[in-house]
Design a protein around this motif. Structure first.
Motif, PDB file in Angstrom:
ATOM      1  N   TYR A   1       8.256  14.458  -1.087  1.00  0.00           N
ATOM      2  CA  TYR A   1       7.987  13.928  -2.422  1.00  0.00           C
ATOM      3  C   TYR A   1       9.282  13.826  -3.233  1.00  0.00           C
ATOM      4  O   TYR A   1       9.623  12.769  -3.759  1.00  0.00           O
TER       5      TYR A   1
ATOM      6  N   GLU B   1       0.827  -1.208   0.000  1.00  0.00           N
ATOM      7  CA  GLU B   1       0.000   0.000   0.000  1.00  0.00           C
ATOM      8  C   GLU B   1       0.866   1.266   0.000  1.00  0.00           C
ATOM      9  O   GLU B   1       0.626   2.183  -0.772  1.00  0.00           O
ATOM     10  N   ARG B   2       1.885   1.279   0.839  1.00  0.00           N
ATOM     11  CA  ARG B   2       2.694   2.493   0.973  1.00  0.00           C
ATOM     12  C   ARG B   2       3.664   2.698  -0.168  1.00  0.00           C
ATOM     13  O   ARG B   2       4.168   3.810  -0.373  1.00  0.00           O
ATOM     14  N   LEU B   3       3.969   1.636  -0.916  1.00  0.00           N
ATOM     15  CA  LEU B   3       4.812   1.785  -2.103  1.00  0.00           C
ATOM     16  C   LEU B   3       3.976   2.040  -3.354  1.00  0.00           C
ATOM     17  O   LEU B   3       4.502   2.440  -4.381  1.00  0.00           O
ATOM     18  N   GLY B   4       2.680   1.739  -3.265  1.00  0.00           N
ATOM     19  CA  GLY B   4       1.842   1.887  -4.447  1.00  0.00           C
ATOM     20  C   GLY B   4       2.071   0.800  -5.482  1.00  0.00           C
ATOM     21  O   GLY B   4       1.971   1.028  -6.679  1.00  0.00           O
TER      22      GLY B   4
ATOM     23  N   GLY C   1       4.774   9.579  -3.603  1.00  0.00           N
ATOM     24  CA  GLY C   1       6.200   9.852  -3.770  1.00  0.00           C
ATOM     25  C   GLY C   1       6.899   8.732  -4.528  1.00  0.00           C
ATOM     26  O   GLY C   1       7.638   8.979  -5.481  1.00  0.00           O
ATOM     27  N   PHE C   2       6.644   7.500  -4.125  1.00  0.00           N
ATOM     28  CA  PHE C   2       7.284   6.371  -4.805  1.00  0.00           C
ATOM     29  C   PHE C   2       6.821   6.273  -6.253  1.00  0.00           C
ATOM     30  O   PHE C   2       7.610   5.948  -7.155  1.00  0.00           O
ATOM     31  N   GLU C   3       5.533   6.527  -6.489  1.00  0.00           N
ATOM     32  CA  GLU C   3       5.021   6.488  -7.854  1.00  0.00           C
ATOM     33  C   GLU C   3       5.702   7.543  -8.718  1.00  0.00           C
ATOM     34  O   GLU C   3       6.026   7.285  -9.882  1.00  0.00           O
ATOM     35  N   ALA C   4       5.921   8.711  -8.154  1.00  0.00           N
ATOM     36  CA  ALA C   4       6.594   9.779  -8.906  1.00  0.00           C
ATOM     37  C   ALA C   4       8.007   9.356  -9.286  1.00  0.00           C
ATOM     38  O   ALA C   4       8.464   9.644 -10.398  1.00  0.00           O
ATOM     39  N   VAL C   5       8.691   8.679  -8.399  1.00  0.00           N
ATOM     40  CA  VAL C   5      10.043   8.204  -8.714  1.00  0.00           C
ATOM     41  C   VAL C   5       9.998   7.219  -9.876  1.00  0.00           C
ATOM     42  O   VAL C   5      10.790   7.320 -10.823  1.00  0.00           O
TER      43      VAL C   5
ATOM     44  N   ALA D   1       2.821   6.742  -0.926  1.00  0.00           N
ATOM     45  CA  ALA D   1       2.805   6.030  -2.208  1.00  0.00           C
ATOM     46  C   ALA D   1       2.986   6.985  -3.373  1.00  0.00           C
ATOM     47  O   ALA D   1       3.664   6.649  -4.351  1.00  0.00           O
TER      48      ALA D   1
ATOM     49  N   GLU E   1      12.331  11.394  -2.028  1.00  0.00           N
ATOM     50  CA  GLU E   1      12.245   9.957  -2.293  1.00  0.00           C
ATOM     51  C   GLU E   1      13.123   9.551  -3.471  1.00  0.00           C
ATOM     52  O   GLU E   1      13.681   8.446  -3.492  1.00  0.00           O
TER      53      GLU E   1
END
Ligand SMILES: [Mn+2]
Ligand SMILES: [Mn+2]
Ligand SMILES: [Mn+2]
Ligand SMILES: [Mn+2]
Lengths: 149, 149
Positions: free
Chosen positions: A122, A56-59, B19-23, B17, A125
């Motif tokens: 943001y 969930e937290r990593l997406g 933030g990780f998605e943006a990466v 999440a 990361e």
DNA sequence: TACAAAAGTTAGCTTTGGCTAAATTTTGTA
DNA sequence: TACAAAATTTAGCCAAAGCTAACTTTTGTA
């Protein structure tokens, strides 16, 4: 405003290549670093790190997490019995601590510089994985200096 | 030095999440950005951009470059007749210009902050892809401020 | 305590961006 | 101008990291 020629075009092919190579190397450790960092956070927050929450937290999806956790096991960073939650090995704890510290230094630096808290988290990361020791030290010094003033 | 709890653990899963998605998203555009930027540099430096030099300056093999150039062609960023050197389309030129400017802002910022020129170039190669508009503006303002003082 | 829902795993597919080997085309020079 | 060297491309391999579908195990609750 005369161009000092201190730009990318004045660099040797080798110097330039070494920068790109460093980026590719950083990207290879990135997944592992983000996982152990997040696992440490979840343990601190909830007393346990469960795959469903990591996902969930990593997406990302749970199977993705499951697969990547196998790599962390292979590398001796985590321990997990099947269907149970995750613990960090001593090595994993150390890496997690280093990553959390680096992450914190980058976020605090951006905030000290004037970036909003949300955007700082943001951007950090991604940035955190591309900051050399020298640059990290400069970030840290800047933040401490600002805190005094 | 009390902990304000303004840290990663206070963020919602969704915020984290994103933030990780943006990466992950940034990493998808990274190759294209580095290629057009480098192609523009080589054209400026040599009057032409040849695959063999792109390979050398990226630190990858020629077949890797050849394959990736096909993606840039598909995306309408470059033009190349077989076995000839590379030109940028108008769109490619614009993207290259934006990337060069961003790269320059990041390098100049790091140098203004006290990082050595070499390490600044080295770290910027990765950082540039993870800097939001807000952060980039703060970097730029800081550099200009330093230049005055 | 049964059993449905949630969590975790496995299998297998896809894309991306590396690589080597080998074929083709261009370039430079004897 | 022939031909060797250099550059470019093609073919095919690999690993990483995402995904869905389907299976297994655990958990929570009626
Ligand atoms: Mn990260
Ligand atoms: Mn982080
Ligand atoms: Mn990156
Ligand atoms: Mn770059």
């Amino acid at each position: 405003m005369t161009d000092t020629n201190e730009n990318a075009l004045s660099r040797s092919p080798d110097e330039q290549a070494s920068g790109f190579e460093a980026v590719r190397t950083a990207h290879q450790s990135e997944m592992v670093e983000d996982y152990v960092e997040l696992i440490a956070e979840l343990i601190q927050l909830n007393g346990a790190a469960r795959p469903v929450e990591i996902a969930e937290r990593l997406g990302v999806t749970q199977p993705t997490v499951s697969k990547n956790l196998n790599r962390l096991k292979r590398e001796g960073l985590i321990l997990q019995e099947p269907y149970r939650s995750i613990r960090l090995t001593e090595e994993g704890r150390e890496l997690a601590e280093a990553c959390r510290q680096r992450h914190r230094i980058v976020v605090d630096f951006l905030v000290a510089l004037g970036v909003s808290q949300e955007v700082a988290e943001y951007d950090a990361e991604g940035i955190e994985h591309h900051v050399s020791e020298e640059t990290l030290a400069v970030f840290h010094a800047f933040t401490k200096e600002r805190a005094k003033g």
